[in-house]
Design a protein around this motif. Structure first.
Motif, PDB file in Angstrom:
ATOM      1  N   PRO A 128       0.818  -1.223   0.000  1.00 12.46           N
ATOM      2  CA  PRO A 128       0.000   0.000   0.000  1.00 12.46           C
ATOM      3  C   PRO A 128       0.850   1.271   0.000  1.00 12.46           C
ATOM      4  CG  PRO A 128      -0.014  -1.033   2.164  1.00 12.46           C
ATOM      5  CD  PRO A 128       0.696  -1.981   1.257  1.00 12.46           C
ATOM      6  N   LEU A 129       0.461   2.196  -0.818  1.00 16.70           N
ATOM      7  CA  LEU A 129       1.145   3.478  -0.931  1.00 16.70           C
ATOM      8  C   LEU A 129       0.157   4.608  -0.699  1.00 16.70           C
ATOM      9  CD1 LEU A 129       3.238   2.803  -4.183  1.00 16.70           C
ATOM     10  CD2 LEU A 129       4.020   2.627  -1.820  1.00 16.70           C
ATOM     11  N   GLY A 130       0.685   5.736  -0.274  1.00 13.75           N
ATOM     12  CA  GLY A 130      -0.120   6.935  -0.098  1.00 13.75           C
ATOM     13  C   GLY A 130       0.725   8.154  -0.382  1.00 13.75           C
ATOM     14  N   GLU A 131       0.232   9.306   0.028  1.00 16.04           N
ATOM     15  CA  GLU A 131       0.962  10.548  -0.207  1.00 16.04           C
ATOM     16  C   GLU A 131       1.400  11.140   1.121  1.00 16.04           C
ATOM     17  OE1 GLU A 131      -0.237  14.861  -1.789  1.00 16.04           O
ATOM     18  OE2 GLU A 131      -0.275  13.328  -3.385  1.00 16.04           O
ATOM     19  N   LEU A 132       2.659  11.541   1.196  1.00 18.30           N
ATOM     20  CA  LEU A 132       3.222  12.157   2.391  1.00 18.30           C
ATOM     21  C   LEU A 132       4.091  13.318   1.958  1.00 18.30           C
ATOM     22  CD1 LEU A 132       3.736  12.074   5.482  1.00 18.30           C
ATOM     23  CD2 LEU A 132       5.652  10.547   5.024  1.00 18.30           C
ATOM     24  N   ASP A 133       3.736  14.509   2.415  1.00 22.71           N
ATOM     25  CA  ASP A 133       4.504  15.717   2.074  1.00 22.71           C
ATOM     26  C   ASP A 133       4.636  15.877   0.565  1.00 22.71           C
ATOM     27  OD1 ASP A 133       4.882  16.154   4.811  1.00 22.71           O
ATOM     28  OD2 ASP A 133       6.728  14.993   4.845  1.00 22.71           O
ATOM     29  N   GLY A 134       3.574  15.556  -0.144  1.00 16.64           N
ATOM     30  CA  GLY A 134       3.559  15.770  -1.579  1.00 16.64           C
ATOM     31  C   GLY A 134       4.301  14.741  -2.410  1.00 16.64           C
ATOM     32  N   ARG A 135       4.672  13.637  -1.795  1.00 16.93           N
ATOM     33  CA  ARG A 135       5.382  12.577  -2.529  1.00 16.93           C
ATOM     34  C   ARG A 135       4.738  11.235  -2.225  1.00 16.93           C
ATOM     35  NH1 ARG A 135       8.517   9.750   1.079  1.00 16.93           N
ATOM     36  NH2 ARG A 135       8.638  10.709   3.136  1.00 16.93           N
ATOM     37  N   SER A 136       4.978  10.270  -3.084  1.00 14.38           N
ATOM     38  CA  SER A 136       4.489   8.922  -2.861  1.00 14.38           C
ATOM     39  C   SER A 136       5.282   8.284  -1.721  1.00 14.38           C
ATOM     40  CB  SER A 136       4.642   8.093  -4.132  1.00 14.38           C
ATOM     41  OG  SER A 136       4.048   6.823  -3.974  1.00 14.38           O
ATOM     42  N   SER A 137       4.573   7.619  -0.824  1.00  9.86           N
ATOM     43  CA  SER A 137       5.214   7.072   0.377  1.00  9.86           C
ATOM     44  C   SER A 137       4.516   5.783   0.787  1.00  9.86           C
ATOM     45  CB  SER A 137       5.142   8.095   1.519  1.00  9.86           C
ATOM     46  OG  SER A 137       5.698   7.583   2.713  1.00  9.86           O
ATOM     47  N   LEU A 138       5.234   4.932   1.497  1.00 11.07           N
ATOM     48  CA  LEU A 138       4.695   3.655   1.949  1.00 11.07           C
ATOM     49  C   LEU A 138       3.702   3.862   3.092  1.00 11.07           C
ATOM     50  CD1 LEU A 138       5.199   0.561   1.405  1.00 11.07           C
ATOM     51  CD2 LEU A 138       6.638   0.612   3.453  1.00 11.07           C
ATOM     52  N   LYS A 139       2.650   3.045   3.078  1.00 10.29           N
ATOM     53  CA  LYS A 139       1.711   3.001   4.191  1.00 10.29           C
ATOM     54  C   LYS A 139       1.984   1.744   5.018  1.00 10.29           C
ATOM     55  CE  LYS A 139      -2.629   3.952   3.425  1.00 10.29           C
ATOM     56  NZ  LYS A 139      -3.999   3.921   2.844  1.00 10.29           N
ATOM     57  N   ASN A 140       1.714   1.825   6.294  1.00  9.15           N
ATOM     58  CA  ASN A 140       1.851   0.639   7.136  1.00  9.15           C
ATOM     59  C   ASN A 140       0.868  -0.442   6.709  1.00  9.15           C
ATOM     60  OD1 ASN A 140       3.697   2.103   8.599  1.00  9.15           O
ATOM     61  ND2 ASN A 140       2.367   2.430  10.364  1.00  9.15           N
ATOM     62  N   VAL A 141      -0.350  -0.032   6.419  1.00  6.90           N
ATOM     63  CA  VAL A 141      -1.430  -0.952   6.053  1.00  6.90           C
ATOM     64  C   VAL A 141      -2.266  -0.293   4.958  1.00  6.90           C
ATOM     65  CG1 VAL A 141      -1.542  -1.993   8.358  1.00  6.90           C
ATOM     66  CG2 VAL A 141      -2.985  -0.027   7.823  1.00  6.90           C
TER      67      VAL A 141
END
Length: 760
Positions: free
Chosen positions: A526-539
């Motif tokens: 799972p991926l999401g957005e963090l500080d305007g960039r693509s980032s890993l999600k825990n779940v």
């Protein structure tokens, strides 16, 4: 004219690789008495061990206390505190004339010996202590520059329902401690400590007289009922056989064992701090783990009291596995031989748990187990104690065992099995672990949910979910994780690994179609957005808003994707690796004080640093942060301390350095893949996937020597260390083919030495 970067004949170069990094150069030095002994966690004292018996040197010069731990002495009770590994006993050494003496001790890595000196203006006493590498005995050598009296008090630990005994047999003094098989105690445990002095007679009142300049030996032999059915008699007989000649023979064997251990591999990186902790960590793990002995728990054999934290058990959601990780690439396979047995011994229980709790085939393991099929993690037995410790009277959760919302614990254990398999391609070992892997596959074939063209993992939680005093015993609202990165990574690791082992053993061909289907259709990380960039999600999703947000790559996710998962990397998943690299880059922004990079003060120093290496983060920054972490919380005995665990931190420095110098986890060897090429470095006999032992030197930005020994004759795939240059192969001393290209591929034969030379 050909230009060669192969400066010396390979065997000459290899013999010189370690000239600047001799183990003999490094010691742990103590200038004051330890402060954290006894302790329920990591001691800060001088340590020695033989992979079964651990010696912790506590106390002040005038009243020393030697604590003797043993990996196979457990109170086989399913609840901690009270259950778990137990302290056999110790030896008090009292010398009144050393009152107020100075304290100096060295933990000599090269020899496996503690060498101490205690002085006042009137007297100097030298004390050397070592745990015989090939015998169940501790040897203490004492001498003084003037006559003095020494009082020796051998003792067994009292309490915790144990039964004690003591006696004399000729010139042997002995004590024993036993846990009988009573209610909920799975099996009896007995230990005998038998002491004999050589060189000075021990008087009836336990005093001996040291003569000026004359050495006296005090030997303590430890034997449990796991060692011998006649454990007490065996201890007494072994102690009675001690004399000056026997002790000298034992010491020669001891020194030779350590000499052979250090020959396993070497590195030289031009950084004395990191080299010291590299070898110091390997020393401490060699003291903790040995083939043919019980596997070490969280604190190894350095137990100084009963009821060690978490029972000193085998915690399966990383603590148990992590201490071994650096030993595979460091070519110290003797230290990993004992790893599998506790997991195999628990299989019958694991099958019952899976069927009764989840109605599946296969294995379902709780968070903590012990040796011989022992479960260590039952909830408190009374509602009152449950309320006191966890804020609720409900002590029947999950049938009374701590699964803590996690289904992945059995598969977590497969990671180490695969590391060893890929590193050795040992058929006997593959046959040993295959039934365990198969049972794990059974579980996940049943447990995975196939929905809308993908396999989904429900209710396997990223973090431990449990009642506690902080949440006032309320916890069920935290249940509901979907597709934890930990679970996705380890399940992918399992099915990729069992496909490889199945092919290797020519077993279960008919099941491979299903396994491949799972691999192909398992949900994506799972991926999401963090500080305007693509980032890993825990779940992918969770009842917890915190868990559902993109949080970046963290320790637990590293376990699934990188260590031990090995399913993400720059070659196999380049797009994901770029995202993970961006996440690691943001660790620096998230840190507070120096030493907190990666949030590793509690847990994860052994995970985050090598994980950052694998994704390709800046090598200089990693090493700087690693040294800052060491400076913040490491003990004089070279043990990097962590709040949430013990011997797993011994992996941190060796694995970080090994991964910088050599990588092979994606099936391709990479020389110095994350090392500053402006800094000379070398290594001898690091072990790579494919059952290769690799030695190489980097000098003036170029690889100047490279030798590969093939144990099993497998094909080798290697990134060209000389980039576009052609490469001359020399096989067993005779020139062979010339290869070219960015990727070199060549066949090897069993026990063949291949030297590579870049030419253009």
């Amino acid at each position: 004219m050909l230009k060669t970067y192969f400066i010396l004949i390979a065997f000459v170069a290899v013999s010189c690789l370690c000239a600047t990094a001799q183990v003999a150069d490094y010691k742990a030095i103590f200038t004051s008495a330890p402060q954290r002994v006894p302790t329920s966690k990591t001691p800060d004292a001088p340590l020695a061990g033989n992979g079964d018996i651990g010696l912790t040197l506590g106390g002040k010069p005038d009243r020393l206390t030697l604590y003797f731990g043993k990996n196979d002495f457990w109170r086989a009770y399913p609840v901690y505190p009270g259950g778990g590994i137990a302290l056999p006993g110790g030896l008090n050494i009292s010398i009144a004339e050393l009152d107020g003496a100075s304290y100096y001790a060295e933990q000599v890595l090269e020899k496996g010996i503690i060498e101490a000196e205690f002085k006042t203006k009137n007297i100097k006493v030298d004390l050397d202590a070592w745990v015989a590498a090939t015998h169940n005995s501790v040897v203490i050598e004492i001498s003084a520059n003037k006559a003095c009296k020494v009082n020796l008090q051998l003792w067994a630990k009292e309490g915790n329902t144990s039964l004690l005994a003591a006696g004399n047999s000729g010139d042997v003094k002995w004590v024993s401690r036993s846990f009988e098989k009573t209610a909920l105690v799975e099996w009896p445990a007995h230990v005998a400590l038998a002491m004999k002095t050589v060189g000075a007679e021990l008087a009836q009142d336990q005093w001996l007289k040291l003569k000026p300049g004359k050495k006296t030996w005090v030997t303590v032999t430890l034997v449990t009922n796991q060692d011998h059915s006649d454990w007490l008699e065996e201890a007494i007989n072994s102690a009675q056989a001690m004399n000056a000649k026997t002790i000298q023979r034992m010491k020669n064997e001891h020194l030779n064992w350590w000499k052979q251990f250090w020959r396993g591999s070497h590195i030289a990186i031009g950084d004395t701090t990191l080299e010291k902790y590299y070898y110091g960590s390997q020393y401490l793990f060699a003291c903790s783990s040995r083939a043919g002995k019980f596997a070490p728990g969280i604190w190894g054999p350095f137990v100084t009291q009963d009821s060690a934290a978490w029972g000193g058990d085998y915690h399966l959601n990383y603590n148990y596995q992590a201490p071994y990780w650096a030993s595979y690439s460091s070519n110290h396979l003797n230290q990993v031989e004992n790893y599998d047995q506790p997991l195999l011994d628990y299989m019958a229980h694991g099958r019952v748990h899976a069927m009764e709790r989840l109605h599946t085939r296969g294995l379902y393991y709780p968070v903590g187990i012990g040796p011989k099929g022992l479960v260590t993690t039952r909830w408190p037995l009374t509602a009152e104690e449950m309320k006191k410790r966890y804020g609720t009277t409900e002590n029947t959760i999950d049938g009374g065992l701590k699964f803590l919302g996690q289904k992945i614990n059995a598969v977590f254990g497969v990671g180490n099995m695969l590391m060893r398999f890929y590193s050795t391609y040992d058929k006997d070992y593959a046959q040993k672990i295959y039934p365990y892997m198969l049972a794990c596959a059974d579980f996940w074939e049943d447990y995975l949910a196939f929905e809308k063209g993908r396999y989904v993992i429900y209710m396997d939680h990223y973090n431990e979910v449990m009642p506690n005093l902080k949440n006032k015993g309320l916890w069920r609202d935290q249940l509901g994780d979907v597709n934890s990165t930990l679970s996705l990574g380890l399940v992918k690791m399992l099915f990729k690994g069992i496909m490889d082992v199945s092919v290797f053993l020519n077993e279960d061909e008919a099941r491979r179609k299903k396994w491949q289907h799972i691999l192909t259709h398992l949900s994506r990380f799972p991926l999401g957005e963090l500080d305007g960039r693509s980032s890993l999600k825990n779940v992918e999703s969770s009842p917890s808003a915190h868990q559902s947000q993109a949080r970046g790559l963290k320790r637990v996710s590293i376990h699934g994707l990188i260590l031990p998962g090995g399913v993400a990397g720059p070659l196999s998943t380049p797009e994901l690796n770029t995202i993970l690299l961006g996440d690691v880059a943001h660790w620096k922004e998230d840190m507070g004080e120096p030493g907190t990079w990666g949030n590793t003060l509690g847990n994860g120093v052994e995970t985050c640093f090598p994980g950052a290496v694998r994704v390709g983060y800046d090598n200089e920054e990693i090493l700087k942060q690693l040294k800052d972490r060491i400076a913040v919380d490491a003990y004089p005995n070279l043990w990097i301390n962590a709040a949430g665990g013990g011997i797993e931190t011994l992996t941190a420095v060796p694995l970080t350095i090994n991964e910088m110098l050599l990588q092979s986890y994606e099936g391709t060897l990479r020389l110095f893949p994350n090392w500053n090429r402006h800094k000379d470095a070398s290594f001898v006999n690091l072990r790579a996937y494919g059952a290769f032992l690799v030695s190489a030197s980097l000098k003036n930005k170029y690889v100047t020597s490279l030798r590969l020994f093939s144990e099993k004759g497998r094909n080798c795939k290697m990134e060209n260390p000389w980039q576009s240059a052609k490469v001359q192969l020399t096989r067993n001393g005779r020139k062979a083919e010339v290869l070219s290209g960015d990727l070199l591929q060549f066949e090897t034969t069993k026990n063949e030495t291949v030297e590579l030379m870049g030419i253009d």
